[in-house]
Every structure is written in structure tokens, then in C-alpha cells.
Scaffold this active site. Structure first.
Site, short mmCIF file in Angstrom:
data_model
loop_
_atom_site.label_atom_id
_atom_site.label_comp_id
_atom_site.label_asym_id
_atom_site.label_seq_id
_atom_site.Cartn_x
_atom_site.Cartn_y
_atom_site.Cartn_z
N TRP A 123 0.86 -1.18 0.00
CA TRP A 123 0.00 0.00 0.00
C TRP A 123 0.90 1.24 0.00
O TRP A 123 1.92 1.27 0.70
CB TRP A 123 -0.90 0.05 1.23
CG TRP A 123 -1.62 1.37 1.37
CD1 TRP A 123 -2.73 1.77 0.70
CD2 TRP A 123 -1.22 2.48 2.18
NE1 TRP A 123 -3.07 3.06 1.05
CE2 TRP A 123 -2.15 3.52 1.97
CE3 TRP A 123 -0.16 2.70 3.07
CZ2 TRP A 123 -2.07 4.76 2.60
CZ3 TRP A 123 -0.06 3.93 3.71
CH2 TRP A 123 -1.01 4.94 3.48
N GLU A 146 -2.99 -2.86 -2.59
CA GLU A 146 -4.13 -2.32 -1.84
C GLU A 146 -4.47 -0.90 -2.28
O GLU A 146 -3.61 -0.02 -2.27
CB GLU A 146 -3.81 -2.33 -0.34
CG GLU A 146 -4.90 -1.75 0.53
CD GLU A 146 -4.51 -1.73 1.99
OE1 GLU A 146 -5.33 -1.25 2.82
OE2 GLU A 146 -3.39 -2.15 2.34
N LYS A 202 -6.99 2.72 -2.36
CA LYS A 202 -7.62 3.65 -1.42
C LYS A 202 -8.31 4.74 -2.22
O LYS A 202 -7.81 5.16 -3.27
CB LYS A 202 -6.58 4.26 -0.49
CG LYS A 202 -7.15 4.96 0.73
CD LYS A 202 -6.04 5.30 1.73
CE LYS A 202 -6.61 5.87 3.01
NZ LYS A 202 -5.56 6.16 4.00
N ASP A 242 -9.83 -3.16 1.34
CA ASP A 242 -9.96 -2.65 2.70
C ASP A 242 -11.29 -1.92 2.77
O ASP A 242 -11.52 -0.97 2.03
CB ASP A 242 -8.79 -1.70 3.01
CG ASP A 242 -8.81 -1.15 4.42
OD1 ASP A 242 -9.87 -0.69 4.86
OD2 ASP A 242 -7.75 -1.15 5.07
N HIS A 279 -11.46 1.84 2.70
CA HIS A 279 -10.78 2.56 1.62
C HIS A 279 -11.68 2.85 0.43
O HIS A 279 -11.20 3.10 -0.67
CB HIS A 279 -9.56 1.76 1.14
CG HIS A 279 -8.41 1.82 2.09
ND1 HIS A 279 -7.16 1.34 1.77
CD2 HIS A 279 -8.30 2.34 3.32
CE1 HIS A 279 -6.33 1.54 2.79
NE2 HIS A 279 -7.01 2.14 3.75
N HIS A 288 -8.71 -6.38 4.18
CA HIS A 288 -8.45 -5.72 5.45
C HIS A 288 -9.79 -5.31 6.01
O HIS A 288 -10.53 -4.55 5.38
CB HIS A 288 -7.55 -4.49 5.27
CG HIS A 288 -6.10 -4.81 5.25
ND1 HIS A 288 -5.13 -3.86 5.10
CD2 HIS A 288 -5.44 -5.99 5.39
CE1 HIS A 288 -3.93 -4.42 5.12
NE2 HIS A 288 -4.10 -5.72 5.30
N ASP A 291 -11.48 7.02 6.42
CA ASP A 291 -10.69 5.85 6.77
C ASP A 291 -10.01 6.06 8.12
O ASP A 291 -8.82 6.30 8.22
CB ASP A 291 -9.64 5.60 5.68
CG ASP A 291 -8.70 4.47 6.04
OD1 ASP A 291 -9.16 3.50 6.66
OD2 ASP A 291 -7.51 4.57 5.73
N ASP A 331 -10.14 3.85 10.72
CA ASP A 331 -9.67 2.59 11.31
C ASP A 331 -10.08 2.42 12.76
O ASP A 331 -9.24 2.20 13.63
CB ASP A 331 -8.14 2.49 11.16
CG ASP A 331 -7.71 2.27 9.72
OD1 ASP A 331 -8.15 1.28 9.14
OD2 ASP A 331 -6.94 3.08 9.19
N ASP A 340 -7.35 -4.39 10.45
CA ASP A 340 -6.59 -3.14 10.34
C ASP A 340 -7.33 -2.03 11.08
O ASP A 340 -8.30 -1.48 10.57
CB ASP A 340 -6.40 -2.77 8.87
CG ASP A 340 -5.46 -1.58 8.69
OD1 ASP A 340 -4.89 -1.11 9.70
OD2 ASP A 340 -5.28 -1.13 7.55
#
Length: 421
Positions: free
Chosen positions: A186, A227, A229, A260, A263, A287, A295, A297, A327
Site C-alpha cells: 500500500w 491495496e 484507497k 480494505d 478505503h 483488510h 478511513d 480505522d 486493520d
């Protein structure tokens, strides 16, 4: 086995079996699921290279709860505590910044497998696998916000070499531990304001990735993923590594496209993407996180989004085809508790998905009986999932329900509060 838990399990088992669900098979299937539990929750993504430096690349861990791990020994100790409260045997996901150098501090593009020997020995003793990620952030060579797409050849070369070295480390993990390592790339690259040229940075990224993947690794030991985003802090207007870029790149180059669920645009559903991805790729990487408007997390909760992801994985019979990484990083609560809560919620979502009579629901849908489908899906929400979950925890010798928090509080008093941070 506690008598009350066993009695509730036996009664609840009959309820699910009335819908044709083989509960014992469900328990066996869930017992073989391996989550990849991310190490960076335990130290706020600081790593060991320059732990006092500020984060970059749109990464931010907010909060100042006491007890942050300050070195490898403390981080592994905290992971041990978390893993002792999570049912099953899992993997741990490392970033390159968690190398342990001793008296030397090599440049990040010069890291080697020997810098992770302590992690491998620790994982080997516990029967754990390891996954890996090159760290293209929080470094002077990433201060511009560009890495593999940087216009300067010297900067690109640095990060290309870092990614090549990381893939070799992933291969080493796989050989040593007998479990294939997923090495995931990423990058934070992008622009804060509207770019005048979107194509050229992506050309540079493609060329960099081509060079990285032209260095062979043994697929028995290392799998590669990329990955995407949608945007990040500081790169709100343009992200070089978009989903469309990596989806096409992964398909053409036989790499995994990692999804993810933090993302994408808030109205997009990663659960909806899974079936399309699996039609064209043999394996999938995820993820799992909890975004809040962006994002951010957050710690995974038993949310509709996570539950739908789990249901799609089970419906597609894909549990043995997916790398399931977690994540999130929250410094405002007990960090070990965050690991345990997020992991248990992910497993609980998978249990719910496995207890769903998917064949029956598929048949009802094909018959066009949408009323019955909706009614059954709604009634299942109050089926006794918790009784099966408690039984699963007891089988794995971990506390059921919120009882595990007592262990965390004792650990906080005895260990975390004495760290002075």
C-alpha cells in the site's frame, strides 16, 4: 465445559438444525479460520525504526491511553495476552517498521530477514503464521507524499528496493513457518488538490510495480497483493493507487487485489464486491476495519458491514480462498482490549454467517419468494447466536461473553500501567 453453556448450546443447536444447519460442522469450519491480526494496534503504528517520529501518509492514531508497547518484547507480550483471549490459532501481520536491528540501523531499503528473526522464533513457538507489509510512510523519503510514483528516479529506486526486500522477507516467513505469507503493498501517493496530470504518476507506479514483481519469490511461501484507497488526509483530490488501477494491474499480473472496507466511498459495499472478485480470481485479500465517515480505522464492532462481508465469504464458499487481515489502531482505549474485541467480533460475524441456512435462502430467492426470504433473514437476527458463540469460546479455552475483560484489566494493572507512557 460449564454446564449452563453446554445446555444452552444443545438447545440452540436444535433451533438451527431445524433450518438444516449442521452446527457441529460450523464449529469445525470456524476453528480452522485464521485471522491476520495486525501488530500496529499495540504501539500506535510507531514501529521500532524511529518510534518518536511523527506519522505520515495520512495515518493518525489518536488518544493517549497508557500502556503503549515501546519495543518488540513488549509488543509480543501484549499480543500473547490478546491471542490468549481470542478463540482459534491465527496469524500476525507485521509492517517493515517492526524490524529489530540491535546496534545497527540500516536504511529501510536494506532490511533483511535476519532483522525479523525474533518475530519468526516467537511465531514458530506458538504455531502462528506471519504476514508482511512494506512501510512506505513515516520516512524522509516519503515526506513529499509520493513514493513509487515519485517523479525523481532516486526516490522511486529507494522504495522499489524496499518493496523487493520486503517480498524476500515475506518469502522467509513462509519458509520458516510453513504458512504462506501475504506481502501487501500500500502506498500513500496522491495530491491534496486537483492534479494537472493523472496519467503520468500512474505510469510511474506501474513501472515501479513491474520492477518489484520481476524479482521472483516462491509462491508456496509468498503471495503478493496490492491495496487501493479512495483518498487520504493530504491526498484528498487524487490517489495514484486507485481501486481501478490495482484491479486492472492485479488481473493482468496475477496478483491479489486487496480490499480494505475503509478505503472506499461510504456508500460502497465491499461485501458486494467479493462475489465479482472471486469469479475472476482464485484468491482474495481483505483488510477488515470500521471506518467512521473516512478511513479512521476504528476497532471492529459487530456491525452490519462486517456481518455482510462475512456472509458473502461464506455464501461464496471462500473461507479457504481469502487472506483475512484486520486493520485498526485506536490509542484512546486499552490497546490489548481493542485487539481482542475486534478479532472476536470478526469471528462472531463469521459464525453468524456459517449458521445461516444459505442453501435454503438461495433456493427461496431462485423461486422468487422474496417475502419468505425477507422474513427469514429478519427472524435469523434474533436466533441464539450467542449460545453457540459461548460454546465455541469454551471449546477454545477462552472466556465467553465480556468475562475476558477481567483478564485485560488485571494485565493493565500488572503490566501496562507500569510502562509510563
Amino acid at each position: 465445559m460449564r454446564t449452563d453453556i453446554l445446555e444452552r448450546y444443545e438447545n440452540s443447536k436444535k433451533i438451527y438444525e431445524n433450518l438444516g444447519v449442521d452446527v457441529e460442522k460450523v464449529i469445525n469450519t470456524l476453528s480452522n479460520v485464521k485471522l491476520s491480526i495486525h501488530c500496529w494496534q499495540g504501539d500506535d503504528v510507531r514501529g521500532f525504526e524511529t518510534p518518536d517520529s511523527s506519522l505520515s501518509g495520512g495515518i493518525s492514531a489518536t488518544g493517549n491511553y497508557p500502556g503503549r508497547a515501546r519495543n518488540g518484547e513488549e509488543l509480543r507480550m501484549d499480543l500473547d495476552k490478546a491471542l490468549s483471549l481470542i478463540p482459534g490459532t491465527h496469524k500476525v501481520n507485521l509492517h517493515a517498521i517492526y524490524a529489530e536491528f540491535g546496534d545497527e540501523t540500516p536504511s529501510r531499503d536494506k532490511i533483511e530477514p535476519r532483522h525479523f528473526e525474533k518475530w519468526v522464533n516467537w511465531a514458530k513457538e506458538r504455531g502462528l503464521g506471519l504476514d508482511f507489509n512494506p512501510s512506505l510512510f513515516s520516512h524522509k523519503m516519503a515526506d513529499s507524499g509520493l513514493t513509487l510514483s515519485h517523479p525523481c528516479p532516486e526516490v522511486r529506486e529507494f522504495w522499489i528496493n524496499h518493496c523487493i526486500a520486503s517480498r524476500k522477507i515475506g518469502e522467509y516467513f513462509g519458509k520458516e513457518l510453513g504458512q504462506t505469507c501475504l506481502t501487501n503493498i500500500w502506498i500513500p501517493d496522491g495530491y491534496k488538490d486537483t492534479p494537472s496530470d493523472r496519467l503520468t504518476p500512474r505510469k510511474r507506479l506501474k513501472e515501479s510495480l513491474d520492477r518489484i514483481f520481476n524479482v521472483p519469490t516462491d509462491s508456496r511461501y509468498n503471495d503478493d497483493s496490492v491495496e487501493s484507497k479512495v483518498f487520504g488526509i493530504g491526498v484528498e483530490s487524487y490517489t495514484v493507487g486507485s481501486h481501478e488501477f490495482y484491479l486492472n494491474y492485479s488481473m493482468l499480473n496475477n496478483k491479489l487485489c486487496l480490499l480494505d472496507n475503509g478505503h472506499f466511498h461510504p456508500t460502497e459495499s465491499v461485501a458486494d464486491k467479493i462475489s465479482s472478485m472471486l469469479l475472476f480470481q482464485d484468491k482474495l485479500a481483505l483488510h477488515i476495519t470500521r471506518p467512521v465517515r473516512w478511513d479512521s480505522d476504528h476497532v471492529i464492532t459487530f456491525s452490519d458491514e462486517v456481518r455482510e462481508i462475512a456472509k458473502e465469504l461464506v455464501r461464496a464458499n471462500a473461507l479457504d480462498k481469502v487472506y483475512m487481515g484486520l486493520d485498526f489502531f485506536d490509542a484512546s482505549i486499552n490497546r490489548v482490549a481493542a485487539w481482542v474485541l475486534g478479532s472476536r467480533n470478526t469471528l462472531k460475524a463469521l459464525l453468524e454467517a456459517l449458521l445461516t441456512p444459505n442453501e435454503l435462502l438461495s433456493k427461496i430467492q431462485d423461486e422468487g419468494d422474496f417475502t419468505r426470504r425477507l422474513v427469514l433473514l429478519e427472524e435469523l437476527k434474533t436466533y441464539p447466536l450467542g449460545d453457540i458463540w459461548d460454546y465455541f469460546c469454551e471449546l477454545n479455552n477462552v472466556p465467553s461473553r465480556e468475562e475476558w475483560l477481567n483478564d485485560i484489566k488485571d494485565y493493565e494493572t500488572e503490566i501496562l500501567n507500569k510502562r509510563g507512557n
